[in-house]
Design a protein around this motif. Sequence first.
Motif, PDB file in Angstrom:
ATOM      1  N   ILE A 171     -20.246 -29.833 -20.415  1.00 34.77           N
ATOM      2  CA  ILE A 171     -19.486 -28.679 -19.434  1.00 34.77           C
ATOM      3  C   ILE A 171     -20.018 -27.650 -19.283  1.00 34.77           C
ATOM      4  CG2 ILE A 171     -17.416 -27.778 -18.379  1.00 34.77           C
ATOM      5  CD1 ILE A 171     -15.718 -30.254 -20.070  1.00 34.77           C
ATOM      6  N   MET A 172     -20.072 -26.816 -20.892  1.00 33.06           N
ATOM      7  CA  MET A 172     -20.639 -25.498 -20.206  1.00 33.06           C
ATOM      8  C   MET A 172     -22.076 -25.723 -19.456  1.00 33.06           C
ATOM      9  SD  MET A 172     -19.898 -23.279 -23.160  1.00 33.06           S
ATOM     10  CE  MET A 172     -19.949 -24.627 -24.364  1.00 33.06           C
ATOM     11  N   ASP A 173     -23.363 -26.503 -19.979  1.00 35.54           N
ATOM     12  CA  ASP A 173     -24.113 -26.719 -19.618  1.00 35.54           C
ATOM     13  C   ASP A 173     -24.673 -27.723 -18.099  1.00 35.54           C
ATOM     14  OD1 ASP A 173     -25.995 -26.420 -21.804  1.00 35.54           O
ATOM     15  OD2 ASP A 173     -26.038 -28.379 -22.397  1.00 35.54           O
ATOM     16  N   ALA A 174     -23.746 -28.031 -17.695  1.00 34.66           N
ATOM     17  CA  ALA A 174     -23.539 -28.227 -16.290  1.00 34.66           C
ATOM     18  C   ALA A 174     -22.770 -28.089 -15.576  1.00 34.66           C
ATOM     19  CB  ALA A 174     -22.310 -30.214 -16.675  1.00 34.66           C
ATOM     20  N   LEU A 175     -22.260 -26.307 -16.238  1.00 38.98           N
ATOM     21  CA  LEU A 175     -22.271 -25.602 -14.550  1.00 38.98           C
ATOM     22  C   LEU A 175     -22.754 -23.647 -14.876  1.00 38.98           C
ATOM     23  CD1 LEU A 175     -18.087 -24.919 -16.207  1.00 38.98           C
ATOM     24  CD2 LEU A 175     -19.153 -25.598 -13.561  1.00 38.98           C
ATOM     25  N   TYR A 176     -23.575 -23.627 -16.410  1.00 41.89           N
ATOM     26  CA  TYR A 176     -24.751 -22.330 -16.289  1.00 41.89           C
ATOM     27  C   TYR A 176     -25.888 -22.992 -16.409  1.00 41.89           C
ATOM     28  CZ  TYR A 176     -20.926 -19.850 -17.831  1.00 41.89           C
ATOM     29  OH  TYR A 176     -20.141 -19.291 -17.985  1.00 41.89           O
ATOM     30  N   GLY A 177     -26.478 -24.554 -16.555  1.00 44.56           N
ATOM     31  CA  GLY A 177     -27.757 -24.795 -15.759  1.00 44.56           C
ATOM     32  C   GLY A 177     -28.877 -24.894 -14.928  1.00 44.56           C
ATOM     33  N   PRO A 178     -27.775 -25.517 -13.797  1.00 48.99           N
ATOM     34  CA  PRO A 178     -27.746 -25.571 -12.322  1.00 48.99           C
ATOM     35  C   PRO A 178     -28.587 -23.958 -12.403  1.00 48.99           C
ATOM     36  CG  PRO A 178     -26.238 -27.254 -12.682  1.00 48.99           C
ATOM     37  CD  PRO A 178     -26.090 -26.461 -13.606  1.00 48.99           C
ATOM     38  N   LEU A 179     -27.340 -22.736 -12.582  1.00 53.56           N
ATOM     39  CA  LEU A 179     -27.426 -20.859 -11.916  1.00 53.56           C
ATOM     40  C   LEU A 179     -29.504 -21.374 -12.543  1.00 53.56           C
ATOM     41  CD1 LEU A 179     -24.596 -19.887 -12.716  1.00 53.56           C
ATOM     42  CD2 LEU A 179     -25.828 -21.288 -10.694  1.00 53.56           C
ATOM     43  N   LEU A 203     -15.860 -29.571 -12.357  1.00 56.53           N
ATOM     44  CA  LEU A 203     -14.405 -30.246 -12.510  1.00 56.53           C
ATOM     45  C   LEU A 203     -13.354 -30.891 -12.256  1.00 56.53           C
ATOM     46  CD1 LEU A 203     -12.985 -26.218 -12.194  1.00 56.53           C
ATOM     47  CD2 LEU A 203     -14.100 -27.696 -13.994  1.00 56.53           C
ATOM     48  N   GLU A 204     -14.502 -31.709 -10.892  1.00 54.09           N
ATOM     49  CA  GLU A 204     -13.231 -33.145 -10.484  1.00 54.09           C
ATOM     50  C   GLU A 204     -14.004 -34.083 -11.062  1.00 54.09           C
ATOM     51  OE1 GLU A 204     -11.066 -35.107  -8.794  1.00 54.09           O
ATOM     52  OE2 GLU A 204     -12.112 -33.243  -8.331  1.00 54.09           O
ATOM     53  N   GLY A 205     -14.573 -33.747 -11.662  1.00 58.06           N
ATOM     54  CA  GLY A 205     -15.694 -34.945 -12.700  1.00 58.06           C
ATOM     55  C   GLY A 205     -14.618 -34.551 -14.420  1.00 58.06           C
TER      56      GLY A 205
ATOM     57  N   ASP B 200     -22.826 -39.154 -15.468  1.00 58.99           N
ATOM     58  CA  ASP B 200     -21.263 -39.616 -14.422  1.00 58.99           C
ATOM     59  C   ASP B 200     -20.107 -38.210 -14.557  1.00 58.99           C
ATOM     60  OD1 ASP B 200     -21.660 -42.573 -15.901  1.00 58.99           O
ATOM     61  OD2 ASP B 200     -20.689 -42.395 -17.989  1.00 58.99           O
ATOM     62  N   THR B 201     -20.306 -36.911 -15.655  1.00 59.23           N
ATOM     63  CA  THR B 201     -20.387 -36.173 -14.825  1.00 59.23           C
ATOM     64  C   THR B 201     -19.898 -36.071 -13.410  1.00 59.23           C
ATOM     65  OG1 THR B 201     -19.823 -35.385 -17.329  1.00 59.23           O
ATOM     66  CG2 THR B 201     -18.940 -33.789 -15.355  1.00 59.23           C
ATOM     67  N   VAL B 202     -21.082 -35.378 -12.946  1.00 58.88           N
ATOM     68  CA  VAL B 202     -21.396 -35.045 -11.808  1.00 58.88           C
ATOM     69  C   VAL B 202     -21.136 -36.335 -10.725  1.00 58.88           C
ATOM     70  CG1 VAL B 202     -23.340 -34.448 -10.242  1.00 58.88           C
ATOM     71  CG2 VAL B 202     -23.507 -33.984 -12.396  1.00 58.88           C
ATOM     72  N   LEU B 203     -21.362 -37.068 -11.222  1.00 51.34           N
ATOM     73  CA  LEU B 203     -20.995 -38.574  -9.601  1.00 51.34           C
ATOM     74  C   LEU B 203     -19.456 -38.508  -9.277  1.00 51.34           C
ATOM     75  CD1 LEU B 203     -24.014 -40.741 -10.766  1.00 51.34           C
ATOM     76  CD2 LEU B 203     -24.695 -38.753  -9.354  1.00 51.34           C
ATOM     77  N   GLU B 204     -18.996 -38.386 -10.818  1.00 52.71           N
ATOM     78  CA  GLU B 204     -17.507 -38.697 -10.724  1.00 52.71           C
ATOM     79  C   GLU B 204     -16.961 -37.525  -9.445  1.00 52.71           C
ATOM     80  OE1 GLU B 204     -13.683 -40.135 -10.880  1.00 52.71           O
ATOM     81  OE2 GLU B 204     -15.329 -40.708 -11.743  1.00 52.71           O
ATOM     82  N   GLY B 205     -17.531 -36.253  -9.413  1.00 57.78           N
ATOM     83  CA  GLY B 205     -17.136 -35.334  -8.844  1.00 57.78           C
ATOM     84  C   GLY B 205     -17.810 -35.372  -6.984  1.00 57.78           C
ATOM     85  N   ILE B 206     -18.401 -36.064  -7.620  1.00 58.96           N
ATOM     86  CA  ILE B 206     -19.058 -36.562  -5.620  1.00 58.96           C
ATOM     87  C   ILE B 206     -18.605 -37.070  -5.124  1.00 58.96           C
ATOM     88  CG2 ILE B 206     -20.800 -34.804  -6.030  1.00 58.96           C
ATOM     89  CD1 ILE B 206     -22.997 -36.660  -6.449  1.00 58.96           C
TER      90      ILE B 206
END
Lengths: 209, 209
Positions: A171-179, A203-205, B200-206
């Motif tokens: 989750i942290m990588d998913a949040l900070y990585g894109p930045l 977060l939705e995921g 899975d995480t990202v796709l779930e969100g979108i």
Amino acid sequence: MTALVREPIETHRQDDDPRQRARGRPRDEVARKRILEAALELVEELGFAAITTDAIAERAGASKATIYRWWPNKAAVLIEALREAVAQETPFPDTGSLREDVRIQLRDFIKLLTGRRGRLFKALVAAAQNDLELAATFRAVWMAPRRAVAKAGLERHRGRELKKDADLDLIMDALYGPLYFRLLAGHRSLTEKLADELADTVLEGIRKR
Amino acid sequence: MTALVREPIETHRQDDDPRQRARGRPRDEVARKRILEAALELVEELGFAAITTDAIAERAGASKATIYRWWPNKAAVLIEALREAVAQETPFPDTGSLREDVRIQLRDFIKLLTGRRGRLFKALVAAAQNDLELAATFRAVWMAPRRAVAKAGLERHRGRELKKDADLDLIMDALYGPLYFRLLAGHRSLTEKLADELADTVLEGIRKR
DNA sequence: ATATTGCGAGACTGAAAAGTTTCGAAAATG
DNA sequence: CATTTTCGAAACTTTTCAGTCTCGCAATAT
């Protein structure tokens, strides 16, 4: 550029022991601060690689001899400057709402990256690719404590808004990585809108259902 | 290091016009290939900054004079080497399933980053932080076409598995950003498991609901 | 054959920068 | 005051490397 950091020369330590002070003129703490500050400014302006000790000395109004009196080489100066610069972090918020916590945190981080410090991070990550010691310092001084704080912040929501088995590192990588990605690749700009949409998407995921 | 790339010296072009060939000995295409190959190997081994033209010449079994005969400076050699190295991309798959498309793509990309090419990218992104021309080349030669392909791949699913108003730029950053992040910060390793969970995480969100 | 151009080898030049040393002055202790 | 240590300034040494130049040979056209 790569070099061992010898521990500060023991012979001349004289900090926190006033009753047994060394003989001669004491180290000029103001000069020390000026040197680190100058180094920091130069990193932000020119990047890690383009800095010369002459430039640091000149901007600090110090002598090169003074620099080499207290640091074994240029890299050591930069690493110490980094260490001090990064000391004050943005704490992870605690609003009770996972979504709000993450939004605020991401916004703060974007503010950091787009400000003066952003340049420092770009320069730093770049230089760390060719310098194992610098890479280790970066992870130890910046990444590790910061991630620990964020992890604890997320952990509070586990089982509530967050899936029980959520992988917090992911989750942290998913949040900070894109930045970091946008910071370094420069293909898009870092905006508050990005922070909010990214928070919502990720977060939705992973929210509890 | 920073320099204009003059267009290859026109006077000696002699590629695709056999009926009007120049007078003297023609350019040695084998040597050209060897030089670019050597440059590429050295980037992968040492990073962009640590390379010398002497090293390139020696490894290529060529003369420095030959290098400077055809390229205006060192950066131009490295940029051309990069351009040729990056030419063959991994196409975006088309399985019909968004989830599968993304999984496969991310796995392929991780395979790329953990292989020989990963080092090239690390070195490249690092060097681009201190070299505007290199940064522009990186975006033009690698980021832009690659993102265009991925965008088209995602676009196929819009309105079906994907929300109608999905922000594809955001999605791509959410998918690729964490991978670049781990590559550059080095705090975690790049595994296939990461690819799958991230997808899975990202796709779930979108996903369309 | 002769002129032209490219090649590899390697010497050469010039600039940049790391790190050292020297100097005279400044700031501390005894 | 004598001694010790630091300070800034600046000259100095040494290394590294980009880019140039020269040489003698190779490959092509006319």
